[in-house]
Design a protein around this motif. Structure first.
Motif, PDB file in Angstrom:
ATOM      1  N   LYS A 181       0.835  -1.199   0.000  1.00  0.00           N
ATOM      2  CA  LYS A 181       0.000   0.000   0.000  1.00  0.00           C
ATOM      3  C   LYS A 181       0.869   1.247   0.000  1.00  0.00           C
ATOM      4  O   LYS A 181       1.900   1.309   0.672  1.00  0.00           O
ATOM      5  CB  LYS A 181      -0.903  -0.003   1.226  1.00  0.00           C
ATOM      6  CG  LYS A 181      -1.925   1.119   1.254  1.00  0.00           C
ATOM      7  CD  LYS A 181      -2.842   0.994   2.464  1.00  0.00           C
ATOM      8  CE  LYS A 181      -3.877   2.110   2.480  1.00  0.00           C
ATOM      9  NZ  LYS A 181      -4.782   1.998   3.657  1.00  0.00           N
ATOM     10  N   GLY A 182       0.443   2.251  -0.748  1.00  0.00           N
ATOM     11  CA  GLY A 182       1.171   3.507  -0.819  1.00  0.00           C
ATOM     12  C   GLY A 182       2.139   3.594  -1.981  1.00  0.00           C
ATOM     13  O   GLY A 182       2.673   4.667  -2.260  1.00  0.00           O
ATOM     14  N   CYS A 183       2.366   2.462  -2.675  1.00  0.00           N
ATOM     15  CA  CYS A 183       3.237   2.482  -3.846  1.00  0.00           C
ATOM     16  C   CYS A 183       2.514   3.123  -5.030  1.00  0.00           C
ATOM     17  O   CYS A 183       1.299   3.336  -4.999  1.00  0.00           O
ATOM     18  CB  CYS A 183       3.676   1.066  -4.196  1.00  0.00           C
ATOM     19  SG  CYS A 183       4.853   0.368  -3.036  1.00  0.00           S
ATOM     20  N   PHE A 184       3.276   3.408  -6.065  1.00  0.00           N
ATOM     21  CA  PHE A 184       2.709   4.022  -7.263  1.00  0.00           C
ATOM     22  C   PHE A 184       1.650   3.098  -7.852  1.00  0.00           C
ATOM     23  O   PHE A 184       1.877   1.912  -8.060  1.00  0.00           O
ATOM     24  CB  PHE A 184       3.817   4.283  -8.276  1.00  0.00           C
ATOM     25  CG  PHE A 184       3.336   4.942  -9.535  1.00  0.00           C
ATOM     26  CD1 PHE A 184       2.831   6.235  -9.499  1.00  0.00           C
ATOM     27  CD2 PHE A 184       3.380   4.275 -10.748  1.00  0.00           C
ATOM     28  CE1 PHE A 184       2.383   6.853 -10.661  1.00  0.00           C
ATOM     29  CE2 PHE A 184       2.945   4.884 -11.918  1.00  0.00           C
ATOM     30  CZ  PHE A 184       2.436   6.174 -11.866  1.00  0.00           C
ATOM     31  N   GLU A 185       0.471   3.667  -8.121  1.00  0.00           N
ATOM     32  CA  GLU A 185      -0.671   2.893  -8.615  1.00  0.00           C
ATOM     33  C   GLU A 185      -0.633   2.780 -10.143  1.00  0.00           C
ATOM     34  O   GLU A 185      -0.464   3.768 -10.840  1.00  0.00           O
ATOM     35  CB  GLU A 185      -1.986   3.540  -8.191  1.00  0.00           C
ATOM     36  CG  GLU A 185      -2.376   3.252  -6.746  1.00  0.00           C
ATOM     37  CD  GLU A 185      -2.822   1.818  -6.541  1.00  0.00           C
ATOM     38  OE1 GLU A 185      -3.267   1.176  -7.516  1.00  0.00           O
ATOM     39  OE2 GLU A 185      -2.726   1.321  -5.402  1.00  0.00           O
TER      40      GLU A 185
END
Length: 245
Positions: free
Chosen positions: A134-138
């Motif tokens: 979670k929080g990584c580039f989507e």
């Protein structure tokens, strides 16, 4: 965000330019400068002093190129470029690497760059890696982008693998919240593609089932370029929002 965002890009081949992100960055009132490595005589090395101070760059974008990151004998400036990159990245500053640029970041940080089992040239489908933290580039689940490479990077130590396809597993990675490395070309525009296709010597080294013909690529529809361009704009926002205040 700073009122005058300082963006610097490393350019390795003549005519490649900045691709789709130029207008996007200009809308941000960015000051854009470049180091043109291709303009150096091949037998000329480069001093660190010829590159910007690492603290004077708010965003670095590293473009593609026809050379290998391993070819330091024929392109001696590669050593200096990698050394500068290590200093820049050690400060946690934002960077985006496109194709050769993604390979350069990986290699500067100790990851191997080697020949991919198959060459890729043309429009391909990529899928995002499952179970990215979670929080990584989507990324979209699947997306279509332009490929133009013979080599590929290993994922650097501590990086997060973001995207893959069946031909080349390592298509994109993330380091911290400030670095994104692409194996493909999200910046490609119709004009840039036409410039690439004018290089007959470069086209001659590509062959195989994953290489599309110049004739078919010349007829690429404009909507083909949009998804990669949008992903690159989002990548710029992502690394800047994490690091620039």
């Amino acid at each position: 965000m700073k009122s005058q965002l300082k963006v610097h890009y490393f350019q390795h081949i003549a005519g490649e330019g900045f691709g789709s992100c130029y207008e996007y960055l200009k809308q941000m009132n960015a000051q854009i400068t470049a180091t043109e490595f291709f303009a150096l005589p091949v037998d000329q090395s480069l001093d660190m002093e010829a590159l910007p101070d690492v603290t004077d760059v708010d965003l670095l974008i590293i473009m593609g190129g026809t050379m290998s990151v391993n070819d330091e004998v024929n392109f001696p400036w590669l050593k200096i470029e990698k050394r500068w990159l290590r200093r820049y990245l050690a400060l946690g500053r934002p960077a985006i690497g496109l194709c050769l640029g993604g390979q350069l970041i990986a290699n500067a940080l100790g990851a191997a760059v080697s020949r991919n089992p198959q060459q890729e040239l043309g429009w391909t489908t990529i899928r995002k890696i499952k179970h990215v933290p979670k929080g990584c580039f989507e990324l979209p689940y699947e997306f279509n982008v332009m490929q133009w490479h013979s080599e590929t990077f290993e994922i650097p130590k501590g990086a997060i693998h973001l995207a893959e396809n069946d031909v080349c597993r390592n298509q994109m990675y993330q380091i911290g919240r400030n670095v994104l490395g692409f194996q493909f070309h999200p910046e490609i525009t119709p004009d840039v593609l036409n410039l690439f296709l004018e290089n007959d010597d470069e086209l001659a080294v590509f062959s195989g089932e994953c290489v599309q013909s110049p004739e078919s690529l010349k007829n690429s529809k404009k909507q083909y370029f949009m998804q990669g361009n949008q992903i690159l704009n989002q990548a710029i926002d992502y690394v800047l929002n994490q690091t620039v205040s």
